[in-house]
Design a protein around this motif. Structure first.
Motif, PDB file in Angstrom:
ATOM      1  N   TYR A  99      73.874 -34.212  69.854  1.00 32.29           N
ATOM      2  CA  TYR A  99      74.333 -34.939  71.028  1.00 32.29           C
ATOM      3  C   TYR A  99      73.753 -36.345  70.974  1.00 32.29           C
TER       4      TYR A  99
ATOM      5  N   LYS B 107      72.480 -42.129  80.844  1.00 28.23           N
ATOM      6  CA  LYS B 107      73.741 -41.361  80.773  1.00 28.23           C
ATOM      7  C   LYS B 107      73.447 -39.921  80.400  1.00 28.23           C
ATOM      8  N   SER B 108      74.493 -39.109  80.421  1.00 26.99           N
ATOM      9  CA  SER B 108      74.332 -37.699  80.043  1.00 26.99           C
ATOM     10  C   SER B 108      74.611 -37.525  78.549  1.00 26.99           C
ATOM     11  N   PRO B 109      74.181 -36.409  77.966  1.00 24.25           N
ATOM     12  CA  PRO B 109      74.418 -36.182  76.528  1.00 24.25           C
ATOM     13  C   PRO B 109      75.903 -36.029  76.212  1.00 24.25           C
TER      14      PRO B 109
ATOM     15  N   TYR C 226      71.235 -27.427  83.206  1.00 21.91           N
ATOM     16  CA  TYR C 226      70.037 -27.858  82.495  1.00 21.91           C
ATOM     17  C   TYR C 226      69.278 -28.853  83.367  1.00 21.91           C
TER      18      TYR C 226
ATOM     19  N   LEU D 274      66.893 -35.139  86.225  1.00 21.50           N
ATOM     20  CA  LEU D 274      68.351 -35.223  86.085  1.00 21.50           C
ATOM     21  C   LEU D 274      68.846 -33.798  85.868  1.00 21.50           C
TER      22      LEU D 274
ATOM     23  N   LEU E 148      71.836 -31.435  84.894  1.00 17.79           N
ATOM     24  CA  LEU E 148      73.073 -31.533  84.120  1.00 17.79           C
ATOM     25  C   LEU E 148      73.806 -30.206  84.106  1.00 17.79           C
TER      26      LEU E 148
ATOM     27  N   PHE F 159      78.898 -31.921  78.661  1.00 22.39           N
ATOM     28  CA  PHE F 159      78.089 -32.215  79.838  1.00 22.39           C
ATOM     29  C   PHE F 159      78.803 -33.111  80.844  1.00 22.39           C
ATOM     30  N   GLY F 160      78.480 -32.893  82.100  1.00 17.13           N
ATOM     31  CA  GLY F 160      78.885 -33.798  83.162  1.00 17.13           C
ATOM     32  C   GLY F 160      77.921 -34.962  83.250  1.00 17.13           C
ATOM     33  N   PRO F 161      78.167 -35.876  84.193  1.00 12.82           N
ATOM     34  CA  PRO F 161      77.325 -37.075  84.303  1.00 12.82           C
ATOM     35  C   PRO F 161      75.933 -36.814  84.870  1.00 12.82           C
TER      36      PRO F 161
END
Lengths: 111, 112
Positions: free
Chosen positions: A36, A42-44, B35, B88, B90, B103-105
């Motif tokens: 990833y 930001k997200s992976p 997660y 965060l 996820l 994954f989402g934001p």
């Protein structure tokens, strides 16, 4: 021993060079491996998956898997400044669909 | 296809409160995993749901719980918030017959 290990970096490479990112894992029974990319804040984002020994190529990215050595790597050819991010190695573990992540390698591509 | 969506994107709570986070998977994806990502611990698996059933659970206290609805949307709840829950969160979804998770934001939770 951590389940998934990566060098935290930063790994600095010049633009146009090959970046090589490495990952080792401890569960010999693992069968599915992923890379990833995560930009700051930001997200992976999934960039590669690999399930069999050998190489798998997708554009500028090549994933390499060696189950005997419990080793996964990601090569990025012709590195661009936009490739600067943290790269997370993930391994499917636990008999279900639990992804175990390494701590990530920060890649910096310099002009 | 639209990607994974998560709401809210940002949340500020105080210690002792509880919070509910929501996740809508990619259309057709029936598995949802959650997660937690923190600078100190990295990305850690919380739990996975499929067909409204929890299939797998990570090593988190019982204050962390989740559920999945018949339309595959999922929620996670954290009760009695602690400062260390700042992270965060996820959500990731996958098609059941495939291993790739998307994954989402994320929801950025801050506990004061």
């Amino acid at each position: 021993q951590k389940e998934v290990e990566q060098n935290s970096g930063p790994l600095s490479v010049p633009e146009g060079a090959i970046a090589s990112l490495n990952c080792t894992y401890s569960d010999r029974g693992s069968q599915s491996f992923f890379w990833y990319r995560q930009y700051s804040g930001k997200s992976p984002e999934l960039i590669m998956s690999i399930y069999s020994n050998g190489d798998k190529e997708d554009g500028r990215f090549t994933a390499q898997l060696n189950k005997a050595s419990q080793y996964v790597s990601l090569l990025i050819r012709d590195s661009q400044p936009s490739d600067s991010a943290t790269y997370l190695c993930a391994v499917l573990t636990g008999g279900g669909n639990k992804l175990t992540f390494g701590t990530g390698t920060q890649l910096k591509v310099e002009l | 296809k639209a990607g994974v969506t998560q709401t809210p994107r940002y949340l500020i709570k105080t210690r002792g409160q509880q919070v509910t986070l929501s996740c809508s998977p990619i259309s057709g994806h029936r598995s949802v995993s959650w997660y937690q990502q923190t600078p100190g611990q990295g990305l850690q698996f919380l739990f996975e749901y499929f067909s409204e059933t929890q299939r797998n659970k990570g090593n988190f206290p019982g204050r962390f719980s989740g559920r999945q609805f018949s339309n595959s949307r999922s929620e996670m709840n954290v009760s009695t918030l602690e400062l260390g829950d700042s992270a965060l969160y996820l959500c990731a979804s996958r098609e059941f017959d495939y291993n790739e998770q998307f994954f989402g934001p994320g929801t950025r939770l801050t506990v004061l």
